[in-house]
Design an enzyme around this catalytic site. Structure first.
Site, mmCIF file in Angstrom:
data_model
loop_
_atom_site.group_PDB
_atom_site.id
_atom_site.type_symbol
_atom_site.label_atom_id
_atom_site.label_comp_id
_atom_site.label_asym_id
_atom_site.label_seq_id
_atom_site.Cartn_x
_atom_site.Cartn_y
_atom_site.Cartn_z
ATOM 1 N N GLU A 175 0.898 -1.166 0.000
ATOM 2 C CA GLU A 175 0.000 0.000 0.000
ATOM 3 C C GLU A 175 0.923 1.199 0.000
ATOM 4 O OE1 GLU A 175 -3.179 -0.216 -0.072
ATOM 5 O OE2 GLU A 175 -3.407 -2.340 0.375
ATOM 6 N N CYS A 228 -2.868 8.531 3.394
ATOM 7 C CA CYS A 228 -2.661 7.967 2.057
ATOM 8 C C CYS A 228 -3.886 8.188 1.196
ATOM 9 C CB CYS A 228 -2.351 6.492 2.173
ATOM 10 S SG CYS A 228 -3.561 5.621 3.181
HETATM 11 P P1 NAP Z 1 8.795 4.902 3.906
HETATM 12 O O1 NAP Z 1 9.960 5.740 4.096
HETATM 13 O O2 NAP Z 1 8.719 4.026 2.729
HETATM 14 O O3 NAP Z 1 8.653 4.065 5.246
HETATM 15 C C1 NAP Z 1 7.620 3.139 5.417
HETATM 16 C C2 NAP Z 1 8.095 2.019 6.320
HETATM 17 O O4 NAP Z 1 9.126 1.288 5.674
HETATM 18 C C3 NAP Z 1 8.680 2.504 7.628
HETATM 19 O O5 NAP Z 1 8.310 1.614 8.644
HETATM 20 C C4 NAP Z 1 10.166 2.429 7.363
HETATM 21 O O6 NAP Z 1 10.916 2.281 8.532
HETATM 22 C C5 NAP Z 1 10.239 1.179 6.542
HETATM 23 N N1 NAP Z 1 11.434 1.048 5.732
HETATM 24 C C6 NAP Z 1 12.099 2.004 5.067
HETATM 25 N N2 NAP Z 1 13.128 1.455 4.393
HETATM 26 C C7 NAP Z 1 13.118 0.144 4.653
HETATM 27 C C8 NAP Z 1 13.917 -0.956 4.261
HETATM 28 N N3 NAP Z 1 14.939 -0.812 3.448
HETATM 29 N N4 NAP Z 1 13.610 -2.184 4.738
HETATM 30 C C9 NAP Z 1 12.573 -2.377 5.560
HETATM 31 N N5 NAP Z 1 11.771 -1.368 5.958
HETATM 32 C C10 NAP Z 1 12.024 -0.125 5.501
HETATM 33 O O7 NAP Z 1 7.462 5.745 3.875
HETATM 34 P P2 NAP Z 1 7.090 6.995 4.773
HETATM 35 O O8 NAP Z 1 7.637 8.181 4.113
HETATM 36 O O9 NAP Z 1 7.374 6.744 6.191
HETATM 37 O O10 NAP Z 1 5.524 6.946 4.642
HETATM 38 C C11 NAP Z 1 4.816 7.851 3.868
HETATM 39 C C12 NAP Z 1 4.344 7.205 2.620
HETATM 40 O O11 NAP Z 1 3.480 6.126 2.940
HETATM 41 C C13 NAP Z 1 3.545 8.122 1.750
HETATM 42 O O12 NAP Z 1 4.001 8.021 0.444
HETATM 43 C C14 NAP Z 1 2.126 7.598 1.860
HETATM 44 O O13 NAP Z 1 1.337 7.815 0.720
HETATM 45 C C15 NAP Z 1 2.329 6.172 2.108
HETATM 46 N N6 NAP Z 1 1.207 5.611 2.817
HETATM 47 C C16 NAP Z 1 0.394 4.752 2.163
HETATM 48 C C17 NAP Z 1 -0.695 4.197 2.802
HETATM 49 C C18 NAP Z 1 -1.595 3.235 2.104
HETATM 50 O O14 NAP Z 1 -2.391 2.593 2.765
HETATM 51 N N7 NAP Z 1 -1.523 3.109 0.811
HETATM 52 C C19 NAP Z 1 -0.958 4.529 4.140
HETATM 53 C C20 NAP Z 1 -0.112 5.420 4.781
HETATM 54 C C21 NAP Z 1 0.975 5.949 4.102
HETATM 55 P P3 NAP Z 1 11.690 3.518 9.210
HETATM 56 O O15 NAP Z 1 10.666 4.467 9.647
HETATM 57 O O16 NAP Z 1 12.429 2.884 10.323
HETATM 58 O O17 NAP Z 1 12.579 4.068 8.125
#
Ligand code: NAP
Length: 680
Positions: free
Chosen positions: A259, A298
């Site tokens: 997602e 999101c």
């Molecule tokens: P992100 O940087 O991709 O982080 C999401 C999760 O992935 C965090 O728990 C992060 O941990 C983890 N992560 C990052 N790199 C990783 C790796 N190499 N291996 C394993 N885990 C890893 O996203 P974000 O910026 O926090 O979140 C915002 C985004 O999420 C937005 O684009 C939003 O649209 C999207 N979102 C989508 C939904 C949906 O349901 N479609 C809902 C909410 C948000 P750390 O925090 O420890 O880095």
């Protein structure tokens, strides 16, 4: 107060600290350090093994109904302990209104899955999927799909914006499925997830090994996954691509649900000009979506698409409403929008808006300053609502590509419905779109035009607005997810969300073998005759396959006429020989289907009071062959399936088969009765 205490992970049955590389977890309001997180030095192999070897077997020893009952207990436990979570949730920037989405919404999802499980899943360790598939002419070889829990572990990687809901909306279906979970919240807001996880653990309700928590990175956990495991990810496009392409996830076909970011649209219909209820609803919804959770949703409306004729009026109404939004310390009742979750997030949103502003004009808000109530704009991650508009007539690209994950939306004009559809589709796949119209043709064109690009569509108008749950709320019974850019994943959606954690297997066998396995009587399987009538047996004492064959009853023309006159159903097929004959299906006058059902009941019912409490419905009813005067019908009644519903009674599904004097089936159906339990 600052705290530099480490918030430990919960690994292999105990709280464990990381060794180095600590992340500071900071308040969104003023940047205070609330705790430290690190997962370095944790044994991720042990974690996966513990879930598989301890949690999995304990969960699979329970039935779906037993797990549903635990889920309900857990939901009730958390529901009674929300206050400390609310207090901490303010630090993430959430207002009281936002708590309802994250904390109450998360607990509500547990309740929803608990009750779905209780109503829709069996008291068994497998689920039947679809009907029996006949595979042979003689009926001795059949098949049925069953679903059983994966014997691995579910890794849930969550985004920072919903520290509670994000954890629980993934946990509820996984737990119900019988699969142990490891949650890895986004580090930035993991202090709140940690608090809720601690409550879950404290409750003592979950079996050992069912749930573990990582505070910090996932280390080498992915290397320890395999084909019985699931990764469910919520976050950015970039991270999802990294994870999906991980050697083990790709190579071992680990189930992967993503997602991710989504440029959701709201479209105002051409009929919904100023002065219409739909116009006002549109303006309200866009502003709500920009400001709830400071737009860090999101599902938030990033693209506000309005007909050119109403464009100026929409812009004016949005600006007027945004002007009234009070930004500030979320603890204050007067504040409607709190800060973003972190200063880094503010930086990211500013960068995205700067990029969008190369094609659009900022018509409301300020990227660098704002009046905030009860807090310091610089110390906290505050940002004003930011409305951009594309009104220079040039085609824009970035608005369909750049997600500013904050209180940001861009207004876009369209000329025709087809233009509006094309604009919405340029998001390349979104979680949700809303259409605001009171015109059926406009609604049809928009919904069908953009349907395949969206996981959910809200058609909002004056008739449903009062009870609508809104554009931005994913709901447990509805799928949450979207194609393409949105990740191609699907969560929630009632039992669909549970099925992601179950394996579907087609089992081919004889009807008797399948009956034994599935505990659902399959046509052609052996039946069991007992001396007493099955209506004399309490729920527990009924055996699957227990069967009764009645005496025959001849149906006369007088019966048909009597039934017709008594009920008023004097349809020509029962009363007029010539007309009935002219009908392609009947040889002449035939018995009513309802007469057959009534006579069948008269044949198989054992009338005295007993364990059968009520008939509560028929399913799968088919009249297969006409019954003419002089035919003699008899009934075979067989116990097909038993489902305990309540402590006092259970549901019995009976296979009913009405045949004629030459043993041809004339009607079949499932009869459902509620039967008393002997234990009650
Ligand atoms: P992100 O940087 O991709 O982080 C999401 C999760 O992935 C965090 O728990 C992060 O941990 C983890 N992560 C990052 N790199 C990783 C790796 N190499 N291996 C394993 N885990 C890893 O996203 P974000 O910026 O926090 O979140 C915002 C985004 O999420 C937005 O684009 C939003 O649209 C999207 N979102 C989508 C939904 C949906 O349901 N479609 C809902 C909410 C948000 P750390 O925090 O420890 O880095």
């Amino acid at each position: 107060m600052e705290s530099r205490a480490q918030l430990p992970s919960f690994v292999a049955g105990r709280w464990q600290n990381g060794l180095r590389g600590f992340s500071e977890l900071r308040s969104a309001i003023d940047g205070r350090v609330l705790g430290l997180a690190s997962s370095s030095g944790l044994d991720f192999g042990e974690m996966a093994g513990y879930a598989r070897n301890v949690g999995g077997p304990k969960l699979r020893a329970l039935t779906f109904l037993q797990r549903a009952a635990m889920l309900r207990q857990l939901a009730t436990y958390l529901n009674d302990r929300r206050e400390p979570l609310y207090a901490l949730s303010f630090e993430t920037g959430a207002t009281k209104r936002d708590h309802l989405v994250d904390i109450d919404g998360g607990i509500g999802t547990l309740f929803a899955y608990a009750s779905r499980g209780r109503r829709e899943l069996p008291d068994e360790k497998f689920v039947l999927d679809g009907p029996v598939e006949p595979l042979s002419r003689g009926g001795t070889f059949v098949a049925r799909h069953i679903l059983t829990p994966l014997q691995g572990v579910a890794l849930h990687v969550d985004a920072f914006n919903f520290p509670c809901w994000g954890m629980l909306e993934k946990f509820a279906p996984t737990f119900l499925a019988g699969v142990p979970a490891i949650v890895k919240p986004a580090t930035a807001t993991s202090y709140l997830t940690h608090a809720m996880f601690s409550l879950i653990l404290e409750s003592g309700i979950l079996p050992e090994g069912a749930f573990q928590l990582i505070m910090g990175g996932t280390g080498d956990l992915l290397d320890h996954l395999g084909g019985q495991d699931v990764v469910s990810f919520t976050g950015s496009h970039a991270t999802s691509v990294t994870l999906r392409n991980h050697r083990v996830i790709a190579g071992e076909a680990v189930r992967f649900i993503a997602e991710r970011d989504s440029l959701n649209a709201a479209i105002l219909g051409p009929d919904a000009g100023p002065g219409t209820p739909e116009f006002d609803l549109f303006v309200d919804e866009v502003v709500r979506e920009m400001t709830v959770k400071a737009g860090q949703k999101c599902t938030a409306i990033r693209r506000t698409i309005a007909p050119r004729a109403h464009y100026a009026a929409v812009k004016e109404a949005l600006v007027e409403k945004l002007r009234k939004i009070v930004v500030g310390n979320p603890r204050l009742d007067s504040v409607q929008m709190g800060p973003l979750a972190t200063l880094d997030q503010r930086k990211a949103v500013r960068a995205s808006v700067t990029e969008l502003a190369t094609e659009a004009r900022l018509v409301f808000g300020d990227l660098n300053k704002w009046n905030v109530e009860g807090a310091d704009y610089q110390k906290g991650a505050f940002l004003s609502p930011l409305l951009l508009a594309i009104d220079n007539g040039r085609p824009a690209r970035k608005v369909h590509e750049v997600e500013a994950f904050g209180p940001v939306s861009t207004l876009l004009p369209y000329d025709t419905i087809d233009d509006a559809i094309e604009l919405a589709k340029r998001g390349s796949g979104s979680l949700v779109a809303s259409v605001f119209t009171y015109d059926q043709d406009v609604a049809d064109a928009l919904i069908l035009g953009i349907g395949s690009y969206h996981g959910r569509i809200l058609a909002l108008d004056r008739d449903c607005a009062r009870e609508s749950t809104g554009h931005g709320s994913p709901l447990p019974p509805l799928v949450h997810g979207g194609p393409g850019r949105a990740g191609g994943g699907e969560e929630l959606g009632g039992l669909r969300g549970v099925f992601h954690y179950l394996q579907r297997t087609a089992v081919q066998a004889s009807p008797t073998r399948l009956t034994g396995l599935t505990k659902a009587w399959t046509t052609g399987a052996k039946t069991i005759a007992k001396p007493e009538h099955p209506f004399r047996h309490a729920f527990e004492d009924l055996t699957i396959g227990e069967s009764l064959l009645t005496e025959p009853r001849t149906i006369t023309l007088e019966d048909i006429e009597h039934f017709a006159n008594f009920t008023g159903d004097t349809f020509y097929a029962h009363m007029d020989e010539e007309a009935a004959k002219a009908n392609p299906f009947f040889p002449g006058r035939v018995a009513h289907g309802y007469l057959l059902l009534s006579f069948a009941a008269g044949l198989f019912v054992d009338p005295a009071p007993g364990p059968v409490l009520a008939n509560y419905g028929l399913e799968n009813l088919r009249f297969v062959k006409p019954v003419v005067p002089g035919d003699a019908v008899r009934v075979r009644l067989t116990v097909k399936q038993k489902t305990p519903r309540q402590a006092e009674h259970g549901e019995v599904r009976w296979d009913v088969r009405i045949t004629n004097q030459t043993d041809e089936v004339v009607a079949t159906y499932d009869l459902l009765t509620l039967n008393a339990r002997s234990s009650a």
